[in-house]
Design an enzyme around this catalytic site. Structure first.
Site, short mmCIF file in Angstrom:
data_model
loop_
_atom_site.label_atom_id
_atom_site.label_comp_id
_atom_site.label_asym_id
_atom_site.label_seq_id
_atom_site.Cartn_x
_atom_site.Cartn_y
_atom_site.Cartn_z
N ASN A 1 -3.10 17.22 115.87
CA ASN A 1 -1.81 17.36 116.55
C ASN A 1 -1.87 18.32 117.72
O ASN A 1 -1.38 18.04 118.80
CB ASN A 1 -0.74 17.83 115.57
CG ASN A 1 -0.49 16.84 114.45
OD1 ASN A 1 -0.65 15.63 114.63
ND2 ASN A 1 -0.12 17.34 113.28
N GLU B 1 9.99 28.79 115.63
CA GLU B 1 10.08 27.73 116.64
C GLU B 1 11.06 26.64 116.22
O GLU B 1 11.76 26.08 117.05
CB GLU B 1 8.72 27.07 116.81
CG GLU B 1 7.60 27.99 117.15
CD GLU B 1 6.27 27.33 116.92
OE1 GLU B 1 5.59 27.03 117.91
OE2 GLU B 1 5.93 27.09 115.75
N GLY C 1 6.09 20.82 109.31
CA GLY C 1 5.38 19.95 108.39
C GLY C 1 5.75 20.15 106.94
O GLY C 1 6.48 21.07 106.58
N GLY D 1 2.60 26.39 118.15
CA GLY D 1 2.92 27.80 118.36
C GLY D 1 2.20 28.72 117.42
O GLY D 1 2.45 29.94 117.44
N GLY E 1 5.39 27.22 110.48
CA GLY E 1 5.02 26.03 111.24
C GLY E 1 5.73 24.80 110.72
O GLY E 1 6.41 24.83 109.69
#
Length: 501
Positions: free
Chosen positions: A378, A288, A265, A382, A263
């Protein structure tokens, strides 16, 4: 103007300003815009529309790939230019409007937005605004640093505005793999059998008759916020590295593991950096977003190839990529997000999904989106696409945070469920790793409490679980206490001494 960017002659007469383009929108229109985690987003037309809306009562429903960069979502939100927003955002001002109810937000799995549009489950698109590095001799769009939902937007929208971004080198042409899945019930297989498999074309096909404007811009992508790995993220990464090394020793994985997904971040990026320290080789990624850690892993020789839907990196890495892109061009590919996040492909490749949690509970349910169960942070992004279909579904977070460790990120019951216990295999905090594979709920609780919980909260969670077991049940709970930690946080600003009822 920039003849090497427009190879289709008819578009030369369609060059307009961003203000003129924004003037084409009408109140309550539905607009699809390129942009996936700050990459390849509208940097001219949407900001111009925000400026227009600041002086005029007008708003739109805005659908993107994921979050937008720069201050675009801020400007749109503060100008009251949005009625509805989907499927993801990371902007503080927009978040405030969402949580106050002033902007309606649809939090979607990122792999599903294009499907919902194609199947007419959402309102039809009036406009698409798509960033391009140029257009080819047939008028087709050559994307920039993301694809996201752009291919679907270009196909379905009544009218299209193309933003040509001259800050993106023409050398980026060729890294894209565009395919638009067929409509039901005659859908073909997405025949991606390895991260480097290409099944599509390098441009977004478009009907030139739908193009109503060409707008030029030269603003680069908004840089990602990064941070050096700290004590907690290094500990999380070390736990994961040890876990994977043990999986290799047990024969369940090879030193190449399986394709990795992470992910967005700071935490996820720092965790991925940990793979440089392990005894791994020939790693691949099917994800992603390509972040700084992806390119560090390529530079270190640990990673051979990476597939995603966008490139979202820090300013130093962005500058490095622009200057040295030929070094990476044959090692990456960008795809539409309904392909990068396709359940079919994720399951086929055996992707290892590593995502970030806001909190998880003693049975392995994960909250990725809501603070105290009500306030949107947020969005699910995905993570659900990958968690449900991954070979291994891993969630990471710090065990406790804020001053005095006033918030525990392991709780009796999550205040909002994004990923249920059935889709979660591994949980990791800086305290340790809980392997939940093959465990019943009562076994899971013990493993999570002993391995993942901060010392300040361990005895309280043990007490909760033991007292819950006295009441019985397959998944023991004390309903009148299940959210007492969150209630205590709301009332007193801390979970440190959870109230009991």
């Amino acid at each position: 103007m920039h003849p090497n960017r427009i190879l289709f002659e008819d578009y030369q007469k369609k060059i307009i300003t961003a203000t003129e383009a924004a003037g084409l929108f009408k109140d309550k229109m539905v607009v699809g815009s390129s942009g996936f985690t700050k990459a390849g987003d509208s940097k001219a037309v949407l900001p111009a529309f925000a400026a227009r809306a600041a002086n005029e009562h007008i708003g739109i429903t805005l659908i993107t790939g994921a979050s937008l960069g720069h201050t675009t979502d801020t400007d749109l939100a503060e100008a009251n230019a949005l009625y509805k927003r989907m499927p993801f955002q990371v902007d503080a001002s927009l978040r405030k409007k969402i949580n106050s109810g002033d902007v309606l937000f649809i939090d979607q799995h990122l792999g599903e937005t294009a499907e919902l549009l194609t199947n007419k489950h959402l309102l039809p698109l009036d406009f698409a605004v798509i960033e391009a590095l140029g257009v080819d001799e047939n008028g087709n769009i050559i994307p920039t640093t993301s694809i996201g939902n752009s291919a679907t937007f270009a196909k379905l929208a009544d009218k299209v505005i193309i933003e040509i971004n001259t800050s993106i080198p023409l050398s980026f042409k060729g890294i894209h793999d565009v395919i638009i899945p067929d409509a039901y019930p005659h859908r073909n297989v997405l025949a991606v059998t390895a991260p480097d498999t290409r099944i599509g074309i390098t441009h977004i096909p478009i009907d030139p008759e739908k193009v109503v404007g060409i707008v030029f811009t030269e603003l680069p992508d908004s840089p990602a916020s990064t941070a050096e790995p700290d004590e907690k993220t290094i500990a999380i990464a070390n736990h994961l590295v040890s876990f994977f090394e043990n999986e290799v020793k047990a024969g369940r994985l090879t030193p190449s593991l399986l394709p990795l997904q992470a992910g967005i971040g700071k935490v996820a990026n720092a965790v991925m950096m940990g793979f440089q320290r392990g005894n791994f080789e020939h790693l691949t990624m099917y994800s992603e977003v390509l972040q700084d850690s992806t390119f560090h892993l390529i530079d270190s020789g640990k990673m051979d190839f990476a597939s995603a839907s966008s490139i979202t990196v820090s300013k130093p890495m962005y500058d490095h990529l622009i200057e040295n892109f030929d070094r990476y061009k044959d090692k990456i590919v960008l795809r539409p997000q309904n392909v990068s996040n396709a359940a079919e492909v994720i399951r086929r490749l055996g992707v290892i999904g590593i995502n970030t949690a806001i909190e998880f509970d003693i049975y392995g349910n994960v909250n990725s989106t809501h603070l105290s169960g009500t306030k949107m942070m947020n969005g699910i992004g995905g993570s659900g696409d990958f968690a449900r279909n991954a070979y291994l579904s891993i969630f990471v977070t710090q065990a406790a945070s804020k001053e005095g460790n006033s918030i525990s990120h392991v709780v009796p019951m999550v205040s909002h469920v994004d990923h249920c216990e059935h889709d979660v295999d591994i949980l990791v905090t800086e305290q340790g790793l809980a392997d939940l594979r093959g465990l019943a709920p009562r076994e899971r609780a013990k493993v999570i409490i002993e391995n993942c919980v901060h010392p300040d909260y361990k005895e309280a969670l043990r007490s909760y679980y033991e007292r819950a077991c006295q009441r019985g049940g397959h998944t023991p709970h004390i309903l009148e206490e299940a959210f007492s930690w969150h209630i205590n946080l709301q009332k007193n600003g801390s979970m440190r001494q959870p109230c009991t009822v």
